[in-house]
Design an enzyme around this catalytic site. Structure first.
Site, PDB file in Angstrom:
ATOM      1  N   ARG A 192      47.882  34.236  41.813  1.00  0.00           N
ATOM      2  CA  ARG A 192      48.904  33.551  41.030  1.00  0.00           C
ATOM      3  C   ARG A 192      49.638  32.416  41.734  1.00  0.00           C
ATOM      4  NH1 ARG A 192      51.116  39.234  39.312  1.00  0.00           N
ATOM      5  NH2 ARG A 192      50.061  39.613  41.294  1.00  0.00           N
ATOM      6  N   ASP A 195      29.947  54.969  44.970  1.00  0.00           N
ATOM      7  CA  ASP A 195      29.057  55.894  44.257  1.00  0.00           C
ATOM      8  C   ASP A 195      28.154  56.542  45.302  1.00  0.00           C
ATOM      9  OD1 ASP A 195      27.424  57.140  42.222  1.00  0.00           O
ATOM     10  OD2 ASP A 195      27.996  55.525  40.858  1.00  0.00           O
ATOM     11  N   LYS A 202      34.130  46.359  44.326  1.00  0.00           N
ATOM     12  CA  LYS A 202      34.550  47.618  44.981  1.00  0.00           C
ATOM     13  C   LYS A 202      33.656  48.801  44.620  1.00  0.00           C
ATOM     14  CE  LYS A 202      39.509  46.366  45.093  1.00  0.00           C
ATOM     15  NZ  LYS A 202      39.569  45.183  44.211  1.00  0.00           N
ATOM     16  N   LYS A 247      37.168  34.135  44.395  1.00  0.00           N
ATOM     17  CA  LYS A 247      36.938  35.567  44.194  1.00  0.00           C
ATOM     18  C   LYS A 247      36.757  35.827  42.700  1.00  0.00           C
ATOM     19  CE  LYS A 247      40.251  38.965  44.444  1.00  0.00           C
ATOM     20  NZ  LYS A 247      40.085  39.955  43.371  1.00  0.00           N
ATOM     21  N   ASP A 270      34.212  40.779  43.920  1.00  0.00           N
ATOM     22  CA  ASP A 270      35.114  41.901  44.255  1.00  0.00           C
ATOM     23  C   ASP A 270      34.923  43.027  43.238  1.00  0.00           C
ATOM     24  OD1 ASP A 270      37.286  43.464  45.049  1.00  0.00           O
ATOM     25  OD2 ASP A 270      38.786  42.115  44.206  1.00  0.00           O
ATOM     26  N   THR A 283      46.227  48.906  48.332  1.00  0.00           N
ATOM     27  CA  THR A 283      47.643  48.671  48.660  1.00  0.00           C
ATOM     28  C   THR A 283      48.562  49.250  47.586  1.00  0.00           C
ATOM     29  OG1 THR A 283      47.356  46.452  47.775  1.00  0.00           O
ATOM     30  CG2 THR A 283      47.395  46.660  50.150  1.00  0.00           C
TER      31      THR A 283
HETATM   32  O1  C5P Z   1      47.938  36.907  42.081  1.00  0.00           O
HETATM   33  P1  C5P Z   1      47.825  37.557  43.425  1.00  0.00           P
HETATM   34  O2  C5P Z   1      47.891  36.574  44.585  1.00  0.00           O
HETATM   35  O3  C5P Z   1      48.757  38.712  43.598  1.00  0.00           O
HETATM   36  O4  C5P Z   1      46.335  38.127  43.425  1.00  0.00           O
HETATM   37  C1  C5P Z   1      45.832  38.891  44.495  1.00  0.00           C
HETATM   38  C2  C5P Z   1      44.409  39.246  44.224  1.00  0.00           C
HETATM   39  O5  C5P Z   1      43.967  40.152  45.242  1.00  0.00           O
HETATM   40  C3  C5P Z   1      44.157  39.974  42.896  1.00  0.00           C
HETATM   41  O6  C5P Z   1      42.842  39.623  42.458  1.00  0.00           O
HETATM   42  C4  C5P Z   1      44.237  41.426  43.282  1.00  0.00           C
HETATM   43  O7  C5P Z   1      43.483  42.245  42.424  1.00  0.00           O
HETATM   44  C5  C5P Z   1      43.606  41.397  44.665  1.00  0.00           C
HETATM   45  N1  C5P Z   1      43.965  42.507  45.522  1.00  0.00           N
HETATM   46  C6  C5P Z   1      45.279  42.814  45.861  1.00  0.00           C
HETATM   47  N2  C5P Z   1      45.535  43.872  46.682  1.00  0.00           N
HETATM   48  C7  C5P Z   1      44.530  44.615  47.145  1.00  0.00           C
HETATM   49  C8  C5P Z   1      43.219  44.327  46.828  1.00  0.00           C
HETATM   50  C9  C5P Z   1      42.968  43.252  45.992  1.00  0.00           C
HETATM   51  O8  C5P Z   1      46.188  42.109  45.456  1.00  0.00           O
HETATM   52  N3  C5P Z   1      44.788  45.609  47.976  1.00  0.00           N
END
Ligand code: C5P
Length: 232
Positions: A212, A65, A62, A33, A60, A120
């Site tokens: 992460r 518009d 999003k 991603k 990603d 979220t």
């Molecule tokens: O590091 P981590 O596993 O928390 O990363 C989750 C990824 O998913 C990040 O790129 C975050 O921006 C994305 N994301 C999220 N929750 C959402 C939409 C996207 O954590 N509702």
């Protein structure tokens, strides 16, 4: 069913991103991603470069518009040959239909198109008292997901804990792409509603987005393979 693990490459620049991908053995090409940070920093060339290395890409960005702007922007993203892109369902059905039109190439193919229902990070309180949306979070998510289905989209991004609700509303073939994944023995970081890869599989996620737990692991390749083993 194409269940897969998508690695969130939340890196600030091209060099750290490519150094991360270089850790994977020859021939092992995870689905990745690319988000706003990397895309705005490194530009569309980073997409072309990672694609040329053989990875599938979820871009990603999003989009949200007016329909005409989204249609034209999506045509540009489609020409980058990415595999998955997204919009905010809050742009409503006409915007999502325009996104599908813009993405569809002359030969009829297009990347998967996924909608964000509610972020979220939006609390039930903010939904009601800032956005002035009366129905509950779950009702809102179910309605936005069915709007996305009506517009011809392939699925939604949602919490794994909402994947069951989305499947029940829109059918089993409607894709759920779910971040908020943590191993059972790991820290939650800033994520609140989390699940393990194995639990996300049980709930019915099609793709998990993992950042992460893989990118900050001492051995990212091992962490990725652990995710694949639990989820796929
Ligand atoms: O590091 P981590 O596993 O928390 O990363 C989750 C990824 O998913 C990040 O790129 C975050 O921006 C994305 N994301 C999220 N929750 C959402 C939409 C996207 O954590 N509702």
């Amino acid at each position: 069913m194409n269940r897969d693990v998508i690695i969130a490459c939340d890196f600030p620049n091209r060099e750290t991103t490519l150094a991360f991908l270089d850790r994977f053995p020859e021939g092992r090409k995870p689905f990745v991603k690319i988000g706003m940070e990397l895309f705005y920093g490194a530009g569309p060339d980073i997409v072309r470069e990672i694609k040329a290395r053989g990875h599938r890409i979820f871009l990603d960005l999003k989009l949200h518009d007016i329909p005409n702007t989204v249609r034209k922007a999506m045509a540009v993203l489609s020409a980058l040959d990415v595999d998955m892109v997204n919009v905010h369902a809050a742009g409503a059905v006409a915007m999502m239909k325009a996104a599908v039109e813009g993405l569809t190439r002359a030969d009829g193919t297009r990347p998967l198109l996924i909608a964000v229902t509610q972020l979220t990070s939006t609390s039930e309180d903010a939904l009601h008292n800032e956005l002035l949306i009366g129905p509950s979070m779950n009702e809102t998510i179910a309605k936005y997901a069915s709007n996305a289905l009506e517009a011809g989209l392939d699925g939604v991004v949602c919490s794994p804990l909402e994947a069951g609700l989305v499947k029940a509303t829109c059918g089993q073939n409607f894709l759920t792409v779910t971040p908020g994944i943590r191993f059972a023995d790991a820290a939650a970081d800033d994520q609140v509603r989390i699940t393990t890869p194995a639990r996300a599989k049980e709930i019915g996620s099609d793709y998990i987005v993992v950042g992460r737990p893989i990118t900050a692991a001492p051995d990212p390749v091992a962490a990725y393979e652990r995710c694949v083993k639990e989820f796929v």
